[in-house]
Design an enzyme around this catalytic site. Structure first.
Site, PDB file in Angstrom:
ATOM      1  CE1 TYR A  67       2.099  -0.529  -0.222  1.00  0.00           C
ATOM      2  CE2 TYR A  67       2.080  -1.035  -2.552  1.00  0.00           C
ATOM      3  CZ  TYR A  67       2.554  -0.279  -1.502  1.00  0.00           C
ATOM      4  OH  TYR A  67       3.462   0.723  -1.719  1.00  0.00           O
ATOM      5  CD  GLU A 108      -3.106   5.609  -7.744  1.00  0.00           C
ATOM      6  OE1 GLU A 108      -2.183   6.071  -7.040  1.00  0.00           O
ATOM      7  OE2 GLU A 108      -4.211   6.167  -7.834  1.00  0.00           O
TER       8      GLU A 108
END
Length: 143
Positions: free
Chosen positions: A109, A97
Site C-alpha cells: 500500500y 485498514e
C-alpha cells in the site's frame, strides 16, 4: 466473483490469514452488491478483492493473493485493477485498514502511494487478543 468461486476463495483465505474471513462474510458482500473481483491466471483463481464505493469513497475490505503466488507482483496488479474499477464507479478516494503485522501488505500500500491517516484500536481479532488496524487513504487522482 460469483458464488461458484467461494470454495477456492475460502481455500486461499484460510491459507493466507491466521484469522480469515468466514464464508458468510463473502456471501454477505456478494449479496449486498459490493464490488467483488477474482484474479485468474490461465483459468486458475490466484487472488480476489472485495470493495464498495459510496459517496465518492472506495473502501477496500479484503484483497488477497494466494500464498503460493505472493511476491510476484500480482498483489500490485490486483490493487491497480480495483482502484481503476473504483474510479469507474465514482470513487475519488480509497480507504483501507490493514494489520500492522501484515508487513508485506503495508509495504504494498505504501508503494502504491497510500498514506497512513490513523489507527483503529483493537480492530482485528487475534486469537484471545485484538490487533490494531492501520488506516490508509489514497486520493484517486494519483492512480
Amino acid at each position: 466473483m460469483s458464488f461458484s468461486h467461494l470454495p477456492l476463495v475460502m481455500e486461499i483465505e484460510q491459507q493466507a490469514y491466521p484469522w480469515p474471513w468466514t464464508e458468510g462474510m463473502f456471501v454477505d458482500s456478494l449479496r449486498n452488491g459490493h464490488l467483488c473481483y477474482v484474479a485468474l491466471e490461465e483459468g486458475v483463481l490466484v487472488g480476489y478483492a472485495i470493495l464498495y464505493v459510496a459517496v465518492g469513497e472506495c473502501h477496500i475490505l479484503n484483497i488477497c493473493v494466494s500464498p503460493r503466488r505472493q511476491n510476484q507482483g500480482l498483489g500490485q496488479k490486483l490493487l491497480e485493477y480495483v482502484l481503476a474499477a473504483s474510479v469507474d464507479h465514482g470513487a475519488e478516494k480509497a480507504l483501507l485498514e490493514v494489520r500492522p503485522s501484515n508487513v508485506a501488505a503495508v509495504a504494498l500500500y505504501q508503494r502504491a502511494g497510500f498514506e497512513q491517516v490513523g489507527v483503529r484500536k483493537d480492530y482485528y481479532p487475534a486469537g484471545s487478543e485484538r490487533e490494531d488496524a492501520l488506516v490508509f487513504t489514497l486520493p484517486l487522482g494519483r492512480v
